[in-house]
Scaffold this motif. Structure first.
Motif, PDB file in Angstrom:
ATOM      1  N   THR A   1       0.972  -1.159  -0.160  1.00 41.97           N
ATOM      2  CA  THR A   1       0.056  -0.051   0.120  1.00 41.97           C
ATOM      3  C   THR A   1       1.028   1.295   0.007  1.00 41.97           C
ATOM      4  O   THR A   1       1.837   1.450   0.782  1.00 41.97           O
ATOM      5  N   VAL A   2       0.623   2.238  -1.055  1.00 44.49           N
ATOM      6  CA  VAL A   2       1.565   3.405  -0.991  1.00 44.49           C
ATOM      7  C   VAL A   2       0.729   4.663  -0.633  1.00 44.49           C
ATOM      8  O   VAL A   2      -0.753   4.670  -1.160  1.00 44.49           O
ATOM      9  N   THR A   3       1.154   5.677   0.147  1.00 45.96           N
ATOM     10  CA  THR A   3       0.327   6.772   0.290  1.00 45.96           C
ATOM     11  C   THR A   3       1.409   7.943   0.088  1.00 45.96           C
ATOM     12  O   THR A   3       0.935   9.143   0.376  1.00 45.96           O
ATOM     13  N   SER A   4       2.321   7.893  -0.532  1.00 42.43           N
ATOM     14  CA  SER A   4       3.062   9.144  -0.942  1.00 42.43           C
ATOM     15  C   SER A   4       3.701   8.804  -2.237  1.00 42.43           C
ATOM     16  O   SER A   4       3.891   7.730  -2.800  1.00 42.43           O
ATOM     17  N   GLY A   5       4.206   9.935  -2.880  1.00 43.59           N
ATOM     18  CA  GLY A   5       4.771  10.031  -4.234  1.00 43.59           C
ATOM     19  C   GLY A   5       6.140   8.927  -4.150  1.00 43.59           C
ATOM     20  O   GLY A   5       6.471   8.355  -5.170  1.00 43.59           O
ATOM     21  N   ASP A   6       6.919   9.067  -3.209  1.00 47.97           N
ATOM     22  CA  ASP A   6       8.268   8.343  -3.136  1.00 47.97           C
ATOM     23  C   ASP A   6       7.928   6.960  -3.027  1.00 47.97           C
ATOM     24  O   ASP A   6       8.375   6.131  -3.786  1.00 47.97           O
ATOM     25  N   GLU A   7       6.694   6.309  -2.227  1.00 50.21           N
ATOM     26  CA  GLU A   7       6.674   4.917  -2.241  1.00 50.21           C
ATOM     27  C   GLU A   7       5.949   4.606  -3.511  1.00 50.21           C
ATOM     28  O   GLU A   7       6.380   3.521  -4.039  1.00 50.21           O
TER      29      GLU A   7
ATOM     30  N   SER B   1      -2.141  16.845 -14.073  1.00 51.09           N
ATOM     31  CA  SER B   1      -0.791  16.338 -14.406  1.00 51.09           C
ATOM     32  C   SER B   1      -0.260  17.400 -15.236  1.00 51.09           C
ATOM     33  O   SER B   1      -0.812  17.974 -16.162  1.00 51.09           O
ATOM     34  N   ASN B   2       1.166  17.666 -14.987  1.00 51.97           N
ATOM     35  CA  ASN B   2       1.957  18.516 -15.651  1.00 51.97           C
ATOM     36  C   ASN B   2       2.292  18.074 -16.986  1.00 51.97           C
ATOM     37  O   ASN B   2       3.139  18.494 -17.866  1.00 51.97           O
ATOM     38  N   ASP B   3       1.898  16.721 -17.478  1.00 49.33           N
ATOM     39  CA  ASP B   3       2.127  16.220 -18.461  1.00 49.33           C
ATOM     40  C   ASP B   3       0.948  15.147 -19.170  1.00 49.33           C
ATOM     41  O   ASP B   3      -0.245  15.771 -18.872  1.00 49.33           O
TER      42      ASP B   3
ATOM     43  N   ASP C   1       5.652  15.004  -9.147  1.00 49.47           N
ATOM     44  CA  ASP C   1       6.026  16.061  -9.846  1.00 49.47           C
ATOM     45  C   ASP C   1       6.594  15.955 -11.100  1.00 49.47           C
ATOM     46  O   ASP C   1       7.059  16.751 -11.901  1.00 49.47           O
ATOM     47  N   SER C   2       6.852  14.437 -11.408  1.00 52.99           N
ATOM     48  CA  SER C   2       7.104  14.000 -12.678  1.00 52.99           C
ATOM     49  C   SER C   2       6.562  12.801 -12.930  1.00 52.99           C
ATOM     50  O   SER C   2       6.237  11.836 -12.096  1.00 52.99           O
ATOM     51  N   MET C   3       6.551  12.533 -14.333  1.00 55.65           N
ATOM     52  CA  MET C   3       5.848  11.102 -14.600  1.00 55.65           C
ATOM     53  C   MET C   3       6.613   9.967 -14.172  1.00 55.65           C
ATOM     54  O   MET C   3       7.802   9.878 -13.766  1.00 55.65           O
ATOM     55  N   VAL C   4       5.907   9.055 -13.379  1.00 54.53           N
ATOM     56  CA  VAL C   4       6.365   7.836 -12.626  1.00 54.53           C
ATOM     57  C   VAL C   4       6.353   6.500 -13.425  1.00 54.53           C
ATOM     58  O   VAL C   4       5.309   6.349 -14.057  1.00 54.53           O
TER      59      VAL C   4
ATOM     60  N   THR D   1      -6.056   9.161  -5.609  1.00 52.12           N
ATOM     61  CA  THR D   1      -5.841  10.144  -6.508  1.00 52.12           C
ATOM     62  C   THR D   1      -4.201  10.160  -6.883  1.00 52.12           C
ATOM     63  O   THR D   1      -3.640  10.188  -5.792  1.00 52.12           O
ATOM     64  N   ILE D   2      -3.790  10.381  -8.051  1.00 52.82           N
ATOM     65  CA  ILE D   2      -2.597  10.791  -8.339  1.00 52.82           C
ATOM     66  C   ILE D   2      -2.653  12.006  -9.080  1.00 52.82           C
ATOM     67  O   ILE D   2      -3.162  12.275  -9.833  1.00 52.82           O
ATOM     68  N   GLU D   3      -1.899  13.068  -8.467  1.00 47.23           N
ATOM     69  CA  GLU D   3      -2.139  14.380  -8.872  1.00 47.23           C
ATOM     70  C   GLU D   3      -0.642  14.916  -9.108  1.00 47.23           C
ATOM     71  O   GLU D   3       0.342  14.635  -8.772  1.00 47.23           O
ATOM     72  N   GLY D   4      -0.571  15.866 -10.087  1.00 44.77           N
ATOM     73  CA  GLY D   4       0.813  16.702 -10.338  1.00 44.77           C
ATOM     74  C   GLY D   4       1.337  16.242 -11.408  1.00 44.77           C
ATOM     75  O   GLY D   4       1.887  16.820 -12.084  1.00 44.77           O
ATOM     76  N   SER D   5       1.394  14.899 -11.455  1.00 47.51           N
ATOM     77  CA  SER D   5       1.688  14.290 -13.040  1.00 47.51           C
ATOM     78  C   SER D   5       1.317  12.851 -13.079  1.00 47.51           C
ATOM     79  O   SER D   5      -0.007  12.501 -12.436  1.00 47.51           O
ATOM     80  N   GLY D   6       1.657  12.001 -13.974  1.00 45.33           N
ATOM     81  CA  GLY D   6       1.033  10.848 -14.050  1.00 45.33           C
ATOM     82  C   GLY D   6       2.113   9.684 -14.189  1.00 45.33           C
ATOM     83  O   GLY D   6       3.199   9.536 -13.529  1.00 45.33           O
ATOM     84  N   LEU D   7       1.583   8.451 -14.941  1.00 41.25           N
ATOM     85  CA  LEU D   7       2.201   7.287 -14.978  1.00 41.25           C
ATOM     86  C   LEU D   7       2.984   7.007 -16.343  1.00 41.25           C
ATOM     87  O   LEU D   7       2.091   7.445 -17.405  1.00 41.25           O
TER      88      LEU D   7
END
Length: 323
Positions: A64-70, A135-137, A92-95, A111-117
């Motif tokens: 289970t992930v709850t942060s961008g880094d995770e 998303s910024n992209d 802040d950038s595409m994952v 929700t994934i916000e700020g950028s995408g996959l």
């Protein structure tokens, strides 16, 4: 999905009955040496159409992930993995997403916000039940990838495309998604000069998606033949619905077009014509569309809903929280 996640958390906490492993810095359930964990798939259902062989991370551990880094660590890890997104995750950038992954939202608030996959050079990926916002992209970019299922997501306000599929990607199903506040919605094939990679690829099924007030590219297709667009609900489309270009072949079947002056046409911008075969569509205060040429046969079995029923079926079942 909640039941699976809860079992994972319980198993992780009780060391006497279940072992744990570290996956990308996160704790995942693995069971014990004598009794491996019986981990049910996070993803619900199974895909129809070109992406029918996709299983994602089924059989892999659950994190289970709850942060961008995770999310970045888990999505980019090696081997099969089931990733549950909980709450709002900001990036802040595409994952980058690697092979054999299921990325599934918990409940209706993931929700994934700020950028995408960025599903890049990957095989066997599922993305389900997630809101992609601001998303910024792109919301999701798919390139050089096969066997992908994008299902029951929301896409809103991307800087570029909501969902772009390109660069020799193929065997993909895009189903039951809800897109809104989007201009360049869904691109299939990124450039007129990329035929050497894309001819014979870009086989995608789009079904039961709700294109809700979006402007264009629903989808805009290059080279792929066949591409199957069926049982989608087009509501208040600004510029056009489907465009077939650069020798693509698109079957537009049993869709519901409402307040859409240009449901489908051949060619777009500087791109040459493709082919469109249209059948059994429903038009409500909409144009009749442009057809021409021929489309390769659809190589799988399917049972489309009657076009007149698609508005109620799709508006009641597409998007996050509708599994």
């Amino acid at each position: 999905m909640r039941r699976t996640s809860a079992r994972f958390k319980l198993a992780s906490a009780v060391a006497v009955t279940a072992a744990v492993a570290t996956v990308g810095g996160l704790t995942a359930a693995t069971g014990s040496a004598s009794e491996p964990a019986d981990i049910a798939p996070l993803a619900v259902g199974s895909p129809t159409g070109f992406g029918a062989g996709t299983t994602g991370g089924a059989g892999g551990d659950v994190v289970t992930v709850t942060s961008g880094d995770e999310l970045i660590e888990a999505a980019g890890s090696d081997g099969p993995l089931q990733i549950e997104v909980e709450g709002t995750v900001s990036v802040d950038s595409m994952v980058r997403v690697t092979s054999d992954k299921s990325i599934v939202g918990a409940g209706s608030g993931a929700t994934i916000e700020g950028s995408g996959l960025n599903i890049s050079e990957a095989d066997n990926v599922i993305v389900q039940n997630i809101v992609f916002a601001d998303s910024n992209d792109d919301g999701i970019n798919v390139q050089y990838s096969t066997n992908v299922w994008i299902d029951h997501n929301d896409f809103t306000n991307p800087n570029d495309g909501a969902l772009d599929i390109k660069r020799a990607s193929t065997d993909i199903t895009v189903s039951w998604n809800h897109t809104y506040d989007s201009d360049k919605n869904m691109l299939l094939g990124h450039d007129d000069g990329n035929g050497s990679e894309d001819i014979g690829k870009l086989n995608v099924t789009y079904h039961h998606n709700w294109f809700d007030g979006v402007n264009q590219r629903n989808p805009r297709v290059r080279f792929g033949d066949p591409v199957h667009v069926y049982n989608n609900y087009y509501q208040d489309i600004g510029s056009y619905g489907v465009a077939s270009t650069e020798d693509a072949g698109v079957l537009v079947e049993a869709n519901y077009f409402e307040n859409t002056d240009d449901p489908f046409h051949l060619g777009e911008g500087d791109s040459g014509d493709g082919s469109i075969v249209a059948r059994d569509n429903h038009f409500e205060n909409s144009g009749s569309g442009e057809t021409g040429g021929s489309v390769a046969g659809i190589p799988y079995s399917y049972s489309p809903d009657a076009a007149a029923d698609v508005k109620s079926i799709v508006s009641g079942g597409a998007g996050v929280g509708q599994l």
